[in-house]
Design an enzyme around this catalytic site. Structure first.
Site, short mmCIF file in Angstrom:
data_model
loop_
_atom_site.label_atom_id
_atom_site.label_comp_id
_atom_site.label_asym_id
_atom_site.label_seq_id
_atom_site.Cartn_x
_atom_site.Cartn_y
_atom_site.Cartn_z
N ARG A 2 0.81 -1.19 0.06
CA ARG A 2 0.09 -0.08 0.23
C ARG A 2 0.96 1.34 -0.06
NH1 ARG A 2 -2.16 -3.55 -1.22
NH2 ARG A 2 -3.95 -4.67 -0.24
N GLU A 18 -5.15 2.52 6.70
CA GLU A 18 -4.94 2.66 5.42
C GLU A 18 -5.85 3.69 4.64
OE1 GLU A 18 -5.09 -1.27 3.58
OE2 GLU A 18 -6.09 -0.43 1.43
N SER A 28 -10.77 -2.07 3.84
CA SER A 28 -10.13 -2.34 5.13
C SER A 28 -9.85 -0.99 5.72
CB SER A 28 -8.80 -3.05 4.76
OG SER A 28 -9.22 -4.38 4.33
C1 LIG Z 1 -15.83 -2.41 -0.23
C2 LIG Z 1 -14.24 -2.03 -0.59
C3 LIG Z 1 -13.37 -3.06 -0.68
C4 LIG Z 1 -12.09 -2.57 -0.92
N1 LIG Z 1 -11.07 -3.49 -1.32
C5 LIG Z 1 -9.56 -3.14 -1.39
C6 LIG Z 1 -8.88 -4.29 -1.74
O1 LIG Z 1 -9.22 -5.51 -1.79
N2 LIG Z 1 -7.68 -3.82 -2.07
C7 LIG Z 1 -7.25 -2.76 -1.82
O2 LIG Z 1 -6.18 -2.48 -2.20
N3 LIG Z 1 -8.11 -1.71 -1.76
C8 LIG Z 1 -9.50 -1.87 -1.45
N4 LIG Z 1 -10.32 -0.93 -1.28
C9 LIG Z 1 -9.87 0.71 -0.99
C10 LIG Z 1 -9.79 1.06 -2.71
O3 LIG Z 1 -10.86 0.92 -3.13
C11 LIG Z 1 -8.50 1.49 -3.20
O4 LIG Z 1 -7.51 1.85 -2.32
C12 LIG Z 1 -8.59 2.07 -4.50
O5 LIG Z 1 -7.19 1.74 -5.16
C13 LIG Z 1 -8.67 3.54 -4.25
O6 LIG Z 1 -8.90 4.07 -5.63
P1 LIG Z 1 -9.68 5.52 -5.76
O7 LIG Z 1 -9.85 5.85 -7.19
O8 LIG Z 1 -11.27 5.41 -5.05
O9 LIG Z 1 -8.97 6.60 -5.06
P2 LIG Z 1 -9.29 7.52 -4.05
O10 LIG Z 1 -10.00 7.35 -2.84
O11 LIG Z 1 -10.15 8.65 -4.74
O12 LIG Z 1 -7.94 8.27 -3.58
C14 LIG Z 1 -6.87 7.61 -2.81
C15 LIG Z 1 -5.66 8.48 -2.97
O13 LIG Z 1 -5.08 8.42 -4.04
C16 LIG Z 1 -4.92 9.55 -4.64
N5 LIG Z 1 -5.18 9.63 -6.22
C17 LIG Z 1 -6.33 8.86 -6.65
N6 LIG Z 1 -6.27 9.33 -8.02
C18 LIG Z 1 -5.11 9.92 -8.35
C19 LIG Z 1 -4.43 10.36 -9.48
N7 LIG Z 1 -4.82 9.97 -10.56
N8 LIG Z 1 -3.17 11.01 -9.41
C20 LIG Z 1 -2.86 11.16 -8.15
N9 LIG Z 1 -3.32 10.78 -7.06
C21 LIG Z 1 -4.33 9.97 -7.26
C22 LIG Z 1 -5.86 10.42 -4.03
O14 LIG Z 1 -5.38 11.86 -3.98
C23 LIG Z 1 -6.09 10.07 -2.67
O15 LIG Z 1 -4.95 10.48 -1.71
C24 LIG Z 1 -11.62 -1.36 -0.99
C25 LIG Z 1 -12.53 -0.12 -0.77
C26 LIG Z 1 -13.89 -0.69 -0.43
C27 LIG Z 1 -14.80 0.55 -0.52
#
Ligand SMILES: Cc1cc2nc3c(=O)[nH]c(=O)nc-3n(C[C@H](O)[C@H](O)[C@H](O)COP(=O)(O)OP(=O)(O)OC[C@H]3O[C@@H](n4cnc5c(N)ncnc54)[C@H](O)[C@@H]3O)c2cc1C
Length: 298
Positions: A170, A291, A221
């Protein structure tokens, strides 16, 4: 900024809340949300915001963030418009940062390429997945990312290759550079059979449905896996299953998830996170690390 937004005809929302922009469904007003649709628009916004002394906050699908009750006064740049998606005959897939993991994963599967099955059930964008080095069930972004194009904090176009991503659990280069915007990434996939790939996806989805409280809003998580332990097991063994503060609750189905069980506020979730960390530290001497990332005014 405002004159640039209208001159470049950038889509904007001003009537929004962090709750609407995030999977936790928590958080106050988001004053101004921008939806650029090209690298040029993004570069101009980054340069203009730096010149005005304000940085942009980047947001993918908002699935790993907790919004604050005070909301966010800064400009938020959502990446939805960065939507490139293609794959060549050698399995090199080019994906825009705003493409959802589920879409990228099914596109790869339909095209007969394996390696992104793990991403199907992660409800974020590909940009968010690179930022977080998202992973599940033995798959993670570091296994497939070849190179990433991004804009630095002056709006210059740059490329990051292979190991320079500094991926860890992560962790990535981009976490150390939160003012850099990921535009698109190239992934190396391997040939496979579409039917078998979709069967693998369904197997992983069934595991998720069985183990995770997907019926409630959350950010997945809440804590990272501490070395040698599982966060969910420690929290359960500390007697915190179902423990609530306000509308936030430690999920009874999976103690590693804090869920928005009943109109939780950001303060409810933060207080519950602090209580869980304190209790686990006292009981087991293990320091849990969040996380989920905080979004908006403190
Ligand atoms: C039900 C559920 C299950 C999940 N299961 C998992 C799992 O199995 N494994 C896992 O690793 N995670 C999991 N997650 C967490 C999450 O989905 C991941 O971390 C995902 O990769 C976040 O992507 P996002 O686009 O939603 O990022 P966001 O939440 O929108 O952003 C997260 C961070 O990334 C930065 N960011 C986003 N896009 C960019 C970009 N283009 N350039 C620069 N910075 C950027 C943001 O500024 C922020 O700091 C889960 C979440 C939920 C709700």
């Amino acid at each position: 900024m405002e004159s640039l937004i209208s001159k470049m005809n950038i889509k904007v929302r001003r009537d929004c809340t962090l709750a609407e922009l995030t999977s936790f469904k928590v958080g106050g007003p988001a004053d101004c949300v921008l939806y650029p649709e090209s690298a040029e628009q993004c570069a101009s916004l980054i340069a203009a915001s730096k010149a005005s002394g304000k940085y942009l906050i980047f947001l993918g699908n908002g699935s790993n963030v907790l919004g604050s009750d005070k909301g966010c006064r800064d400009y938020i740049l959502r990446t939805d418009g960065l939507s490139t998606l293609s794959i060549d005959k050698d399995g090199i897939m080019t994906v825009g940062a705003g493409v959802k993991g589920v879409k990228a994963s099914s596109f790869a599967a339909k095209s007969g390429f394996s390696g992104l099955e793990f991403l199907y059930g992660i409800p974020g964008t590909v940009g968010g997945a690179v930022f977080m080095n998202a992973g599940a069930y033995d798959g993670s972004m570091d296994q497939v990312v070849l190179r990433t194009r991004y804009l630095d904090d002056d709006g210059n176009l740059c490329t990051l290759e292979g190991e320079a991503h500094s991926f860890g659990y992560r962790k990535s280069f981009f976490m150390e550079h939160p003012k850099f915007l990921i535009l698109e990434t190239e992934l190396q996939l391997r040939p496979g059979n579409s039917e078998e790939i979709f069967a693998k996806i369904e197997e992983l989805q069934a595991k998720r449905r069985e183990k995770q409280p997907l019926e409630y809003p959350s950010a997945g998580s809440t804590f990272k896996r501490p070395e040698g332990y599982f966060a969910g097991k420690l929290i359960q063994d500390a007697g915190l299953s179902g423990y609530s503060i306000g509308g936030a609750q430690v999920s009874e189905k999976h103690c590693g998830f804090i869920i928005n069980a009943n109109h939780a506020t950001g303060a409810d979730v933060r207080n519950l996170i602090s209580h869980v960390k304190k209790t686990v530290l006292e009981r087991f001497g293990v320091e849990l690390e969040c996380e989920v990332l905080m979004l908006g005014e403190e």
